[in-house]
Design an enzyme around this catalytic site. Structure first.
Site, PDB file in Angstrom:
ATOM      1  N   CYS A  56       1.348  -6.900   1.069  1.00 13.77           N
ATOM      2  CA  CYS A  56       0.820  -6.468   2.368  1.00 13.77           C
ATOM      3  C   CYS A  56       1.505  -5.163   2.767  1.00 13.77           C
ATOM      4  O   CYS A  56       1.251  -4.138   2.156  1.00 13.77           O
ATOM      5  CB  CYS A  56       0.992  -7.554   3.418  1.00 13.77           C
ATOM      6  SG  CYS A  56       2.652  -8.273   3.465  1.00 13.77           S
ATOM      7  N   SER A  57       2.379  -5.197   3.767  1.00 16.05           N
ATOM      8  CA  SER A  57       3.087  -3.974   4.156  1.00 16.05           C
ATOM      9  C   SER A  57       4.446  -4.313   4.766  1.00 16.05           C
ATOM     10  O   SER A  57       4.839  -3.747   5.789  1.00 16.05           O
ATOM     11  CB  SER A  57       2.257  -3.173   5.155  1.00 16.05           C
ATOM     12  OG  SER A  57       1.914  -3.951   6.282  1.00 16.05           O
ATOM     13  N   CYS A  58       5.184  -5.247   4.136  1.00 11.56           N
ATOM     14  CA  CYS A  58       6.520  -5.587   4.616  1.00 11.56           C
ATOM     15  C   CYS A  58       7.400  -4.336   4.604  1.00 11.56           C
ATOM     16  O   CYS A  58       7.399  -3.578   3.621  1.00 11.56           O
ATOM     17  CB  CYS A  58       7.127  -6.684   3.744  1.00 11.56           C
ATOM     18  SG  CYS A  58       6.267  -8.266   3.881  1.00 11.56           S
ATOM     19  N   CYS A  96       5.345  -2.634  -0.923  1.00  8.04           N
ATOM     20  CA  CYS A  96       5.070  -4.047  -0.669  1.00  8.04           C
ATOM     21  C   CYS A  96       3.725  -4.317  -1.314  1.00  8.04           C
ATOM     22  O   CYS A  96       2.695  -3.863  -0.819  1.00  8.04           O
ATOM     23  CB  CYS A  96       5.027  -4.360   0.821  1.00  8.04           C
ATOM     24  SG  CYS A  96       4.566  -6.087   1.147  1.00  8.04           S
TER      25      CYS A  96
END
Length: 207
Positions: A103-105, A100
């Site tokens: 961000c950190s999906c 991602c």
């Protein structure tokens, strides 16, 4: 809008944890243990069940690749962060790896919480530009003729890798295959190994 609403979720969570700790309502060490267990065991176990079923049930595999979200829900896994999951298959000639970049999906219902290296800016930037090098640094060596595709997860689409079934597991049942499937293999930074062979272990350090 209140000040709390303007703060990022991570900061609000940290502030809440600090407050609860100061009041003696939670034990930070116990909390860390619960989080670590969800990161490495509880969440990824769901994904491993999805993979094992796809390996042993051709009709389910076709449904999974056609509509990941619906097929995953067939096994009872769904909810927040899993509204739209797309599943891609790794083969002997094609390798998918997930990141991602913003961000950190991450598909929480099948993989649990994202590991720290997945959220690290170095991984997010480098895996796109030099995926073969980064994978090698994380312990996964791929032949030069293997085509690598980097899948960028977003809030709209989260990716899950269906790893290649390792040779030598044809005699294993669906239940016996589940423990072989790791979180890292479902992100694409490792391969699944047959029992008795060395595992491709990701060095969970930022590349």
């Amino acid at each position: 809008m209140t000040i709390g609403e303007r703060l990022p979720a991570a900061l609000r969570t940290e502030a809440l944890e600090q407050l609860l700790t100061e009041r003696g309502l939670i034990d930070p060490k116990a909390m860390d243990g619960i989080i670590a267990d969800y990161e490495t065991n509880v969440g990824p176990l769901n994904g491993a069940k999805v993979v094992a079923k796809a390996w042993t049930d051709p009709r389910y595999r076709r449904r999974l690749l056609a509509d990941g979200t619906a097929a995953i829900k067939e096994l009872g896994f769904g909810g927040p962060q899993g509204e739209h999951i797309v599943v891609v298959e790794n083969t002997a000639t094609t390798h998918n790896v997930v990141v991602c970049t913003l961000c950190s999906c991450y598909p929480w219902p099948v993989l649990g919480l994202p590991p720290s290296w997945y959220k690290d800016p170095a991984y997010r930037a480098r895996i796109v530009k030099e995926p073969r090098t980064v994978l090698s640094e994380m312990g996964l060596e791929l032949a030069e003729d293997v085509r690598i595709t980097v899948r960028d997860s977003t809030s709209e689409v989260r990716w899950l890798v269906l790893p290649e079934r390792p040779a030598g597991t044809e005699h294993l049942s669906e239940e016996q295959l589940v423990p072989l499937v790791t979180r890292d293999a479902m992100v694409g930074v490792a391969k699944v190994k047959a029992p008795g062979t060395p595992l491709d272990v990701a060095k969970v350090k930022a590349p």
